[in-house]
Design an enzyme around this catalytic site. Structure first.
Site, PDB file in Angstrom:
ATOM      1  N   CYS A   3       0.864  -1.191   0.000  1.00  0.00           N
ATOM      2  CA  CYS A   3       0.000   0.000   0.000  1.00  0.00           C
ATOM      3  C   CYS A   3       0.893   1.231   0.000  1.00  0.00           C
ATOM      4  O   CYS A   3       2.056   1.139  -0.411  1.00  0.00           O
ATOM      5  CB  CYS A   3      -0.979  -0.020   1.178  1.00  0.00           C
ATOM      6  SG  CYS A   3      -0.210  -0.031   2.808  1.00  0.00           S
ATOM      7  N   ARG A   9      -3.416  -0.774   5.311  1.00  0.00           N
ATOM      8  CA  ARG A   9      -3.960  -1.852   4.489  1.00  0.00           C
ATOM      9  C   ARG A   9      -3.023  -3.040   4.309  1.00  0.00           C
ATOM     10  O   ARG A   9      -3.435  -4.197   4.500  1.00  0.00           O
ATOM     11  CB  ARG A   9      -4.366  -1.298   3.111  1.00  0.00           C
ATOM     12  CG  ARG A   9      -5.539  -0.343   3.153  1.00  0.00           C
ATOM     13  CD  ARG A   9      -5.694   0.423   1.863  1.00  0.00           C
ATOM     14  NE  ARG A   9      -4.596   1.375   1.665  1.00  0.00           N
ATOM     15  CZ  ARG A   9      -4.434   2.142   0.609  1.00  0.00           C
ATOM     16  NH1 ARG A   9      -5.302   2.057  -0.388  1.00  0.00           N
ATOM     17  NH2 ARG A   9      -3.436   2.993   0.526  1.00  0.00           N
ATOM     18  N   ASP A 120      -8.489   3.685   1.020  1.00  0.00           N
ATOM     19  CA  ASP A 120      -7.501   4.063   2.030  1.00  0.00           C
ATOM     20  C   ASP A 120      -8.249   4.495   3.295  1.00  0.00           C
ATOM     21  O   ASP A 120      -8.970   5.489   3.279  1.00  0.00           O
ATOM     22  CB  ASP A 120      -6.663   5.224   1.473  1.00  0.00           C
ATOM     23  CG  ASP A 120      -5.569   5.645   2.431  1.00  0.00           C
ATOM     24  OD1 ASP A 120      -5.581   5.192   3.597  1.00  0.00           O
ATOM     25  OD2 ASP A 120      -4.700   6.425   2.012  1.00  0.00           O
TER      26      ASP A 120
END
Ligand code: 4NP
Length: 157
Positions: A3, A9, A120
């Protein structure tokens, strides 16, 4: 698993896939995560990611943030990015075409060719982390299946 910051994440994705790999008794797959940006090198994951993983019985608290590098494209067979922006940054680090082919959007595992992103969750609330978990959990089920099939095929040779 890749990420931007390697604190929200991708550490969650790493923890989820590691857990599935262990529960399937697979010993060969090596799972790791990294960020395309250097902002959080050396840091543990975001507390909200740690808590969300913990809620699902997964411990990601000891992960240490690192930045994706060129060597990762030699070390790993598959590199999963969370969104198009990560893809654009990561592809710059790939060497030849065979390395470029290793790079995939993780949600393409669920819905091939749709170009979907894992949102996100950094600037949002707790529920954003649960949404991320659910998406990654489903994608990692598909990845696990592929790993099981690949390993079984290798054993036949
Ligand atoms: P991640 O989330 O890429 O899922 O780890 C973010 C973490 C940090 C920042 C942005 C997104 N940041 O701007 O510092």
């Amino acid at each position: 698993m890749v990420c931007l910051g390697n604190i929200c994440r991708s550490p969650l994705a790493e923890g989820i896939l590691r857990d599935k790999v262990a529960k399937a008794n697979l010993t060969t797959p090596q799972v790791d995560s990294a960020g395309t940006a250097p902002y959080h090198i050396g840091e543990n994951p975001d507390k909200r990611s740690i808590l969300n993983a913990h809620k699902h019985g997964i411990d990601i608290s000891k992960h240490i943030g690192r930045q994706l590098n060129r060597t990762d494209f030699q070390t790993y067979d598959r590199i999963y990015v969370m969104d198009e922006s990560n893809y654009g940054n990561a592809i710059e680090l790939a060497g030849d075409d065979s390395e470029k082919e290793k790079l995939k959007l993780i949600l393409d595992e669920l819905n091939p060719g749709m170009g979907q992103s894992v949102p996100d969750p950094y600037y949002g609330g707790e529920d954003g982390f649960e949404e991320v978990f659910q998406l990654l959990d489903k994608a990692c089920d598909v990845i696990l299946n592929e790993l099981v099939n690949t390993i079984r095929d290798q054993k036949k040779i």
